[in-house]
Design a protein around this motif. Sequence first.
Motif, PDB file in Angstrom:
ATOM      1  N   UNK A  85       0.904  -1.149   0.205  1.00 51.99           N
ATOM      2  CA  UNK A  85      -0.049   0.212  -0.093  1.00 51.99           C
ATOM      3  C   UNK A  85       0.877   1.225  -0.142  1.00 51.99           C
ATOM      4  N   UNK A  86       2.132   1.231   0.672  1.00 55.92           N
ATOM      5  CA  UNK A  86       2.878   2.295   0.905  1.00 55.92           C
ATOM      6  C   UNK A  86       3.585   2.683  -0.576  1.00 55.92           C
ATOM      7  N   UNK A  87       3.657   1.673  -1.520  1.00 54.95           N
ATOM      8  CA  UNK A  87       4.290   2.309  -2.773  1.00 54.95           C
ATOM      9  C   UNK A  87       3.499   2.976  -3.750  1.00 54.95           C
ATOM     10  N   UNK A  89       1.339   4.354  -6.464  1.00 52.59           N
ATOM     11  CA  UNK A  89       1.340   3.789  -7.902  1.00 52.59           C
ATOM     12  C   UNK A  89       2.517   3.180  -8.551  1.00 52.59           C
ATOM     13  N   UNK A  90       3.594   3.270  -7.832  1.00 53.57           N
ATOM     14  CA  UNK A  90       4.896   2.385  -8.235  1.00 53.57           C
ATOM     15  C   UNK A  90       4.694   1.030  -7.696  1.00 53.57           C
ATOM     16  N   UNK A  91       3.681   0.661  -7.014  1.00 56.51           N
ATOM     17  CA  UNK A  91       3.676  -0.786  -6.779  1.00 56.51           C
ATOM     18  C   UNK A  91       3.206  -1.809  -7.934  1.00 56.51           C
ATOM     19  N   UNK A  92       3.862  -2.883  -7.652  1.00 56.59           N
ATOM     20  CA  UNK A  92       3.211  -3.996  -8.526  1.00 56.59           C
ATOM     21  C   UNK A  92       1.806  -4.244  -8.298  1.00 56.59           C
ATOM     22  N   UNK A  93       1.227  -4.851  -9.186  1.00 63.21           N
ATOM     23  CA  UNK A  93      -0.159  -5.073  -9.085  1.00 63.21           C
ATOM     24  C   UNK A  93      -0.645  -6.028  -7.868  1.00 63.21           C
ATOM     25  N   UNK A  94       0.234  -7.062  -7.550  1.00 62.60           N
ATOM     26  CA  UNK A  94      -0.077  -8.085  -6.430  1.00 62.60           C
ATOM     27  C   UNK A  94       1.229  -8.276  -5.425  1.00 62.60           C
ATOM     28  N   UNK A  95       0.859  -8.915  -4.173  1.00 62.91           N
ATOM     29  CA  UNK A  95       2.024  -9.262  -3.489  1.00 62.91           C
ATOM     30  C   UNK A  95       1.476 -10.793  -3.080  1.00 62.91           C
ATOM     31  N   UNK A 109      -8.853 -16.494   8.108  1.00 66.41           N
ATOM     32  CA  UNK A 109      -9.577 -15.603   7.289  1.00 66.41           C
ATOM     33  C   UNK A 109      -9.834 -14.269   7.863  1.00 66.41           C
ATOM     34  N   UNK A 110      -9.914 -14.255   9.199  1.00 66.62           N
ATOM     35  CA  UNK A 110     -10.241 -13.233  10.012  1.00 66.62           C
ATOM     36  C   UNK A 110      -8.851 -12.195   9.848  1.00 66.62           C
ATOM     37  N   UNK A 111      -7.740 -13.381   9.905  1.00 68.04           N
ATOM     38  CA  UNK A 111      -6.247 -12.352  10.133  1.00 68.04           C
ATOM     39  C   UNK A 111      -6.151 -11.735   8.717  1.00 68.04           C
ATOM     40  N   UNK A 112      -6.421 -12.392   7.731  1.00 69.43           N
ATOM     41  CA  UNK A 112      -6.344 -11.794   6.329  1.00 69.43           C
ATOM     42  C   UNK A 112      -7.154 -10.463   6.049  1.00 69.43           C
ATOM     43  N   UNK A 113      -8.283 -10.719   6.557  1.00 69.31           N
ATOM     44  CA  UNK A 113      -9.171  -9.377   6.490  1.00 69.31           C
ATOM     45  C   UNK A 113      -8.711  -8.186   7.007  1.00 69.31           C
ATOM     46  N   UNK A 114      -8.265  -8.609   8.282  1.00 72.04           N
ATOM     47  CA  UNK A 114      -7.662  -7.531   9.184  1.00 72.04           C
ATOM     48  C   UNK A 114      -6.348  -6.845   8.409  1.00 72.04           C
ATOM     49  N   UNK A 115      -5.576  -7.375   7.943  1.00 71.58           N
ATOM     50  CA  UNK A 115      -4.325  -7.143   7.472  1.00 71.58           C
ATOM     51  C   UNK A 115      -4.718  -6.228   6.156  1.00 71.58           C
ATOM     52  N   UNK A 116      -5.792  -6.672   5.579  1.00 70.65           N
ATOM     53  CA  UNK A 116      -6.046  -5.994   4.274  1.00 70.65           C
ATOM     54  C   UNK A 116      -6.560  -4.587   4.688  1.00 70.65           C
ATOM     55  N   UNK A 121      -6.040  -2.121   1.658  1.00 72.18           N
ATOM     56  CA  UNK A 121      -5.584  -2.706   0.569  1.00 72.18           C
ATOM     57  C   UNK A 121      -6.567  -3.531  -0.137  1.00 72.18           C
ATOM     58  N   UNK A 122      -7.011  -3.524  -1.485  1.00 71.83           N
ATOM     59  CA  UNK A 122      -7.999  -4.329  -1.816  1.00 71.83           C
ATOM     60  C   UNK A 122      -7.610  -5.719  -1.938  1.00 71.83           C
ATOM     61  N   UNK A 123      -8.499  -6.458  -1.748  1.00 71.43           N
ATOM     62  CA  UNK A 123      -8.544  -8.090  -1.363  1.00 71.43           C
ATOM     63  C   UNK A 123      -7.590  -8.662  -2.787  1.00 71.43           C
TER      64      UNK A 123
END
Length: 249
Positions: A85-87, A89-95, A109-116, A121-123
């Motif tokens: 997210x911090x990158x 427009x310079x960011x690649x599409x996916x991590x 699932x909970x963990x991933x939701x919270x991280x996003x 960041x969009x899923x």
Amino acid sequence: MTTPILPTSDRSVVQAVANEELRLRYQPIVRIADRAVVAVEALVRWEHPEHGLINPDRFLPAAHRDGHMPLLDRWVLYRACRDLASLGDAAPEHVNVNLSAPTLKTDFTELVGTALRRAGLSARRLRLEISEGADLDTLTQAGPRLRSLIERGVGVALDDMGAGATDLRYLSKVALHGIKIDKQFVAGMLDNPRDHAIVTLLTELAHRLGLHVTAEGVETAKQLAALAGVGVTYAQGFHLAGPLALAEL
Ligand code: C2E
Ligand code: MG
Ligand code: MG
Ligand code: MG
């Protein structure tokens, strides 16, 4: 030569997290046709006060043994989402983030939701890599949670494909995004017709299932050409780029 794992008396990943000694490197995943960087894989390192920057094969075995993998995976997931997210427009599409077998047994699932959510960041920008080396029980148990994440847009790739007990039921039941062909087959494919055949067959199978195929461990131009020749579309390896610090991306 194998690198010795850290002595058991050494500090644990719990302390590494608490002392902010973990680091992430990001290795580009490249579309072979035009060399565009479509994604980066987050790879963890430990900046150890006595041993310097150390690779995961030296501390993940102890983290597994001591039950610390969910803690490590959580740290990586949060940081990787935030970094992407911090990158801007310079960011690649996916991590791509690796999830270990012990984490797949938790309610991730909970963990991933919270991280996003925390990273904003969009899923669809996140892809989870689950190792085919994880036992089938773990993969089966994780199936419903993976499916719910996939429905929200998260990609799931099967890592180290061919290195575990390939179970085609898994490919038929979970809507994976892609597979990553294990580097041992890439390493062997120029000299060993059997490795070449395995790469070809895995690629054809994946494409028939509508999955992306990434070859891991691409170290030479000849390997890259051979991979393109059998229809592999994405590649990752030292020939293209090694794991980089965020600032180097
Ligand atoms: P992996 O997920 O299959 O990651 C690819 C590994 O191949 C990385 O090693 C990468 O540095 C290495 N590699 C990349 N290009 C080449 C190449 O051209 N030739 C060769 N020989 N190797 C290449 P690394 O970073 O040492 O990680 C090793 C394994 O440790 C990973 O394999 C993954 O299973 C695990 N790992 C690394 N970071 C994490 C993490 O954040 N969480 C979890 N759960 N596991 C991780
Ligand atoms: Mg991986
Ligand atoms: Mg792999
Ligand atoms: Mg591997």
